[in-house]
Scaffold this motif. Sequence first.
Motif, PDB file in Angstrom:
ATOM      1  N   UNK A  26       0.809  -1.225   0.000  1.00 24.65           N
ATOM      2  CA  UNK A  26       0.000   0.000   0.000  1.00 24.65           C
ATOM      3  C   UNK A  26       0.838   1.269   0.000  1.00 24.65           C
ATOM      4  N   UNK A  27       2.148   1.142  -0.077  1.00 28.81           N
ATOM      5  CA  UNK A  27       3.007   2.316   0.073  1.00 28.81           C
ATOM      6  C   UNK A  27       3.267   3.063  -1.225  1.00 28.81           C
ATOM      7  N   UNK A  28       3.002   2.437  -2.362  1.00 30.45           N
ATOM      8  CA  UNK A  28       3.359   3.060  -3.636  1.00 30.45           C
ATOM      9  C   UNK A  28       2.793   4.467  -3.804  1.00 30.45           C
ATOM     10  N   UNK A  29       1.471   4.706  -3.610  1.00 34.39           N
ATOM     11  CA  UNK A  29       0.966   6.075  -3.796  1.00 34.39           C
ATOM     12  C   UNK A  29       1.582   7.073  -2.827  1.00 34.39           C
ATOM     13  N   UNK A  30       1.891   6.629  -1.600  1.00 28.08           N
ATOM     14  CA  UNK A  30       2.490   7.541  -0.626  1.00 28.08           C
ATOM     15  C   UNK A  30       3.921   7.911  -1.031  1.00 28.08           C
ATOM     16  N   UNK A  31       4.681   6.923  -1.501  1.00 30.60           N
ATOM     17  CA  UNK A  31       6.058   7.211  -1.915  1.00 30.60           C
ATOM     18  C   UNK A  31       6.084   8.095  -3.157  1.00 30.60           C
ATOM     19  N   UNK A  32       5.188   7.834  -4.108  1.00 30.79           N
ATOM     20  CA  UNK A  32       5.138   8.680  -5.303  1.00 30.79           C
ATOM     21  C   UNK A  32       4.687  10.083  -4.919  1.00 30.79           C
ATOM     22  N   UNK A  33       3.718  10.193  -3.983  1.00 32.79           N
ATOM     23  CA  UNK A  33       3.302  11.505  -3.503  1.00 32.79           C
ATOM     24  C   UNK A  33       4.439  12.241  -2.818  1.00 32.79           C
ATOM     25  N   UNK A 155      -7.780   2.417  -9.105  1.00 34.66           N
ATOM     26  CA  UNK A 155      -8.375   3.751  -9.092  1.00 34.66           C
ATOM     27  C   UNK A 155      -8.063   4.491  -7.796  1.00 34.66           C
ATOM     28  N   UNK A 156      -8.118   3.782  -6.655  1.00 37.86           N
ATOM     29  CA  UNK A 156      -7.810   4.413  -5.368  1.00 37.86           C
ATOM     30  C   UNK A 156      -6.359   4.889  -5.334  1.00 37.86           C
ATOM     31  N   UNK A 157      -5.427   4.051  -5.802  1.00 35.10           N
ATOM     32  CA  UNK A 157      -4.019   4.450  -5.843  1.00 35.10           C
ATOM     33  C   UNK A 157      -3.812   5.645  -6.752  1.00 35.10           C
ATOM     34  N   UNK A 158      -4.499   5.643  -7.890  1.00 36.35           N
ATOM     35  CA  UNK A 158      -4.363   6.765  -8.821  1.00 36.35           C
ATOM     36  C   UNK A 158      -4.889   8.052  -8.205  1.00 36.35           C
ATOM     37  N   UNK A 159      -5.963   7.959  -7.444  1.00 36.21           N
ATOM     38  CA  UNK A 159      -6.533   9.140  -6.798  1.00 36.21           C
ATOM     39  C   UNK A 159      -5.682   9.592  -5.610  1.00 36.21           C
ATOM     40  N   UNK A 160      -5.060   8.648  -4.908  1.00 31.65           N
ATOM     41  CA  UNK A 160      -4.293   8.972  -3.707  1.00 31.65           C
ATOM     42  C   UNK A 160      -3.018   9.737  -4.013  1.00 31.65           C
ATOM     43  N   UNK A 163      -3.468  13.527  -4.079  1.00 34.13           N
ATOM     44  CA  UNK A 163      -3.933  13.989  -2.761  1.00 34.13           C
ATOM     45  C   UNK A 163      -2.772  13.997  -1.764  1.00 34.13           C
ATOM     46  N   UNK A 164      -2.037  12.884  -1.695  1.00 29.08           N
ATOM     47  CA  UNK A 164      -0.892  12.806  -0.795  1.00 29.08           C
ATOM     48  C   UNK A 164       0.159  13.842  -1.179  1.00 29.08           C
ATOM     49  N   UNK A 165       0.428  13.967  -2.470  1.00 25.99           N
ATOM     50  CA  UNK A 165       1.419  14.939  -2.924  1.00 25.99           C
ATOM     51  C   UNK A 165       1.031  16.361  -2.566  1.00 25.99           C
ATOM     52  N   UNK A 166      -0.250  16.708  -2.698  1.00 24.83           N
ATOM     53  CA  UNK A 166      -0.706  18.070  -2.386  1.00 24.83           C
ATOM     54  C   UNK A 166      -0.500  18.397  -0.914  1.00 24.83           C
ATOM     55  N   UNK A 167      -0.944  17.526  -0.031  1.00 25.82           N
ATOM     56  CA  UNK A 167      -0.845  17.813   1.402  1.00 25.82           C
ATOM     57  C   UNK A 167       0.602  17.803   1.891  1.00 25.82           C
ATOM     58  N   UNK A 168       1.410  16.894   1.360  1.00 25.56           N
ATOM     59  CA  UNK A 168       2.820  16.883   1.754  1.00 25.56           C
ATOM     60  C   UNK A 168       3.540  18.126   1.250  1.00 25.56           C
ATOM     61  N   UNK A 315      14.070  -7.179  -2.589  1.00 26.70           N
ATOM     62  CA  UNK A 315      13.647  -7.186  -1.190  1.00 26.70           C
ATOM     63  C   UNK A 315      12.216  -6.691  -0.998  1.00 26.70           C
ATOM     64  N   UNK A 316      11.847  -5.618  -1.710  1.00 32.50           N
ATOM     65  CA  UNK A 316      10.563  -4.967  -1.438  1.00 32.50           C
ATOM     66  C   UNK A 316       9.693  -4.777  -2.669  1.00 32.50           C
ATOM     67  N   UNK A 317      10.063  -5.390  -3.794  1.00 34.39           N
ATOM     68  CA  UNK A 317       9.239  -5.255  -4.993  1.00 34.39           C
ATOM     69  C   UNK A 317       9.298  -3.852  -5.574  1.00 34.39           C
ATOM     70  N   UNK A 318       8.140  -3.387  -6.100  1.00 32.64           N
ATOM     71  CA  UNK A 318       8.093  -2.072  -6.744  1.00 32.64           C
ATOM     72  C   UNK A 318       8.413  -0.961  -5.759  1.00 32.64           C
ATOM     73  N   UNK A 319       7.962  -1.098  -4.512  1.00 33.45           N
ATOM     74  CA  UNK A 319       8.279  -0.097  -3.492  1.00 33.45           C
ATOM     75  C   UNK A 319       9.788  -0.023  -3.280  1.00 33.45           C
TER      76      UNK A 319
END
Length: 367
Positions: A26-33, A155-160, A163-168, A315-319
């Motif tokens: 579940x970390x991919x959208x947060x790391x990209x953000x 879709x949730x990852x694409x939307x996140x 959103x994460x990038x804006x707030x950070x 070790x961690x895949x795409x992340x």
Amino acid sequence: MNADYRWYWAVGLAALVAALYFLSPILSPFLIGMLLAYLGDPLADRLERLGLSRVMAVLVVFALGTGILILCIGILVPLLGNQISWLRDQIPAMIDWVNHTALPWIESRTGVSTDDFRLDTVRETIRDNLSSTGGVLGMILAQATRSTMALITWLVNLFMIPVVGFYLLRDFDYIIERCRNLLPREREPVIVALVKECDMVLGAFIRGQLLVMLCLGILYSLGLWLVGLDLAVLIGMVAGLASIVPYLGFAVGIAAALIAAAFQFGDIFHLVMVVVAFSVVQTLESVVLTPWLVGDRIGLHPVAVIFAVLAGGQLFGFVGILVALPVAAIIMVLVRHANRHYKASEAYMQSADTEDIITDIDQAKPD
């Protein structure tokens, strides 16, 4: 620092690695953000200095980024999709060319048997499987929407991500300041200096190297287009992306372009023109692009880049691929710091004792 507190730091680091491992799906959208916020912060800071509020500066940065993304998608996706579809249709003919033209030519010139390199089975497999395949975008969407849950997650990852990038990005300076206030007062100057060095390395690599890769992709595509190669954009962009490792993009691109030119034209002139195109772009990259956009601040050895990406993916895949290069840059900065600390220590500076030992050894040698 008290030894007890060192255990706290060690436990905290171990907890962070464990969380990264178990939460990687579940970390991919947060790391990209986070990456978007890091890339956009310098521009947002400049807009703030021009008089805009932080929120308005962030909105302007996101508007510019969205416009560039839409422009790239509108231009590149159709071109790449058409070229990938054309390549898919031409693969059987290319395999026939390898079997009936390239391999016999190699066998006649070298006398080496090429029977083991025949690709007849591969050709039949490709013909059987590609005839029912739709467009490239359709294949991607088919994979993403194979199940309802996969579609919702996609879709949730694409939307996140935005959103994460804006707030950070909005709270970027505030987050940095809060983290700085949590540092041990005694160690704050050293830690801040190390973080600034890490930021310099990461900024040079992420911002500078990404721009170099984009410029190389455009220049390679333009050069191959001038040569007349049908796969100019596809090969040029792949070569640009592969340039994340120095000289890998040049090697991959020129090899693919020479094979494509030999199949398409079958003459020496176009092969020479491909070599000229790549040589000119490589010269521009060495003389203009890298010194101007990146400079000498990265310090990441190409072998270290390859190892970091492969190790992160293992070790961690795409992340792991996303965090591999930042972690490698931070480790490199820490190793430099440890090297400076070692050379300033008594263990390194005790040269007198070493000289006495060498003198004793020399005196003990037989005549």
